[in-house]
Design a protein around this motif. Structure first.
Motif, mmCIF file in Angstrom:
data_model
loop_
_atom_site.group_PDB
_atom_site.id
_atom_site.type_symbol
_atom_site.label_atom_id
_atom_site.label_comp_id
_atom_site.label_asym_id
_atom_site.label_seq_id
_atom_site.Cartn_x
_atom_site.Cartn_y
_atom_site.Cartn_z
ATOM 1 N N PHE A 86 0.819 -1.209 0.000
ATOM 2 C CA PHE A 86 0.000 0.000 0.000
ATOM 3 C C PHE A 86 0.859 1.269 0.000
ATOM 4 O O PHE A 86 0.382 2.347 -0.351
ATOM 5 C CB PHE A 86 -0.925 0.021 1.216
ATOM 6 N N PHE A 87 2.114 1.166 0.405
ATOM 7 C CA PHE A 87 2.984 2.340 0.523
ATOM 8 C C PHE A 87 4.078 2.366 -0.542
ATOM 9 O O PHE A 87 4.770 3.373 -0.691
ATOM 10 C CB PHE A 87 3.631 2.370 1.913
ATOM 11 N N ALA A 88 4.253 1.273 -1.259
ATOM 12 C CA ALA A 88 5.321 1.195 -2.255
ATOM 13 C C ALA A 88 5.033 2.142 -3.424
ATOM 14 O O ALA A 88 3.933 2.155 -3.971
ATOM 15 C CB ALA A 88 5.454 -0.234 -2.771
ATOM 16 N N ASN A 89 6.026 2.944 -3.767
ATOM 17 C CA ASN A 89 5.883 3.852 -4.918
ATOM 18 C C ASN A 89 7.197 4.010 -5.685
ATOM 19 O O ASN A 89 7.391 4.983 -6.406
ATOM 20 C CB ASN A 89 5.377 5.221 -4.456
ATOM 21 N N GLY A 90 8.116 3.067 -5.494
ATOM 22 C CA GLY A 90 9.371 3.105 -6.217
ATOM 23 C C GLY A 90 10.410 4.022 -5.619
ATOM 24 O O GLY A 90 11.462 4.232 -6.226
ATOM 25 N N THR A 91 10.165 4.573 -4.425
ATOM 26 C CA THR A 91 11.128 5.470 -3.777
ATOM 27 C C THR A 91 11.563 4.889 -2.438
ATOM 28 O O THR A 91 10.905 4.010 -1.872
ATOM 29 C CB THR A 91 10.512 6.857 -3.541
ATOM 30 N N ALA A 92 12.669 5.436 -1.920
ATOM 31 C CA ALA A 92 13.171 4.993 -0.620
ATOM 32 C C ALA A 92 12.174 5.325 0.494
ATOM 33 O O ALA A 92 12.007 4.555 1.450
ATOM 34 C CB ALA A 92 14.515 5.656 -0.331
ATOM 35 N N LEU A 93 11.501 6.481 0.365
ATOM 36 C CA LEU A 93 10.505 6.867 1.367
ATOM 37 C C LEU A 93 9.372 5.843 1.425
ATOM 38 O O LEU A 93 8.918 5.468 2.511
ATOM 39 C CB LEU A 93 9.937 8.255 1.045
ATOM 40 N N GLY A 94 8.929 5.382 0.267
ATOM 41 C CA GLY A 94 7.876 4.371 0.221
ATOM 42 C C GLY A 94 8.311 3.077 0.883
ATOM 43 O O GLY A 94 7.533 2.449 1.614
ATOM 44 N N TRP A 95 9.562 2.677 0.643
ATOM 45 C CA TRP A 95 10.081 1.464 1.283
ATOM 46 C C TRP A 95 10.106 1.613 2.798
ATOM 47 O O TRP A 95 9.668 0.707 3.530
ATOM 48 C CB TRP A 95 11.486 1.173 0.769
#
Length: 289
Positions: A228-237
């Motif tokens: 639900f939070f993954a968006n291809g960025t380190a913040l998402g991870w």
């Protein structure tokens, strides 16, 4: 791409049981603190599983071990497909098939307690499966793909557009983790019942395989929270991992605050949540995205 996929698969195969066992140990420690006890060491789940494999092999029927082994294989396979970035539909179908083999193993024992637990597990599946399908459909409607790899690289977090579905997924996690008030088919607590439902007749290494399968399964289910939070960025991870860990221990808190409910309540509440938050969220995705 192939190298990255292979690394992801190997990491899941090696790290998932370690993380799952550590989470189980931390869960016991946290539960003990809530009950004003000292609790066992954090590594106690690993000691317990090793001790199970040292016990004498005893099974009521010759097919039971085979069914449990297939259950473990399909649990691992569903996680491998997920962390390799595969198709969400295939992931869920594989997980459902794994649960079916565990139910068959319980039925094959000819124990009335195990068979009652198997019946409750079937009811639990009927309760949570609609919300699972709604979650997968939601990801497809928002990202245009069932592929985990495409969802993780989508460039936009799924949380806000799929907030209702996220709430529904968190609700059924209690069923999937078999925590109170929805630990219908088997209990992880000695005070709940004298016999352990579906796993009453499992002993020794067979029970050890089931525990390892649960470790794999828990990590894989938390992977959905991360998605639900993954968006291809380190913040998402970072957000995804933190929220997944918080979600697990929130389930532990719920587990320690409620007694077991009847299966009717689990069934009705899961379907109501699925219709209210899940279907409404799908309608919003259809109209706005």
């Amino acid at each position: 791409m192939v190298v990255k996929t292979v690394i992801s698969i190997i990491a899941y195969l090696v790290l998932a049981p370690l993380l799952g066992g550590l989470l189980a140990g931390l869960e016991r420690k946290l539960s003990a603190k809530m009950q004003r006890r000292i609790g066992p060491p954090v590594l106690q789940p690993f000691y317990d599983v090793l001790k199970l494999f040292e016990k004498e092999k005893m099974t009521p029927t010759r097919f039971q071990d085979f069914y449990v082994l297939v259950f473990l294989i399909f649990i691992i396979a569903s996680g491998v497909i997920f962390f390799a970035g595969g198709d969400l539909l295939l992931v869920i179908f594989t997980l459902t098939l794994a649960t079916a083999f565990l139910i068959i193993a319980a039925y094959s024992s000819n124990s009335p307690y195990a068979q009652a637990g198997a019946q409750r597990e079937l009811l639990a599946m009927m309760a949570y499966e609609p919300m699972v399908l709604i979650t997968i459909i939601g990801f497809y409607m928002f990202h245009g793909s069932f592929c985990v790899r495409d969802i993780m690289a989508g460039g936009q977090m799924s949380l806000l557009p799929m907030l209702g579905i996220f709430v529904g997924w968190m609700f059924i996690l209690t069923l999937k983790f078999r925590k109170s008030p929805f630990d219908l088919s088997m209990s992880h607590h000695a005070h709940q019942e004298l016999v352990r439902g579906m796993t009453t007749e499992f002993v020794g290494g067979t029970m050890g395989l089931i525990e390892i399968a649960h470790w794999y399964e828990n990590v894989y289910l938390l992977g959905f929270v991360f998605l639900f939070f993954a968006n291809g960025t380190a913040l998402g991870w970072i957000l995804g991992i933190v929220v997944a860990v918080v979600a697990y221990f929130f389930e532990v808190f719920i587990d320690n605050c409620f007694a077991r409910m009847k299966w009717e309540f689990a069934f009705k509440s899961s379907w109501v949540i699925g219709v209210v938050v899940g279907m409404v969220n799908l309608l919003v995705l259809y109209l706005c995205f």
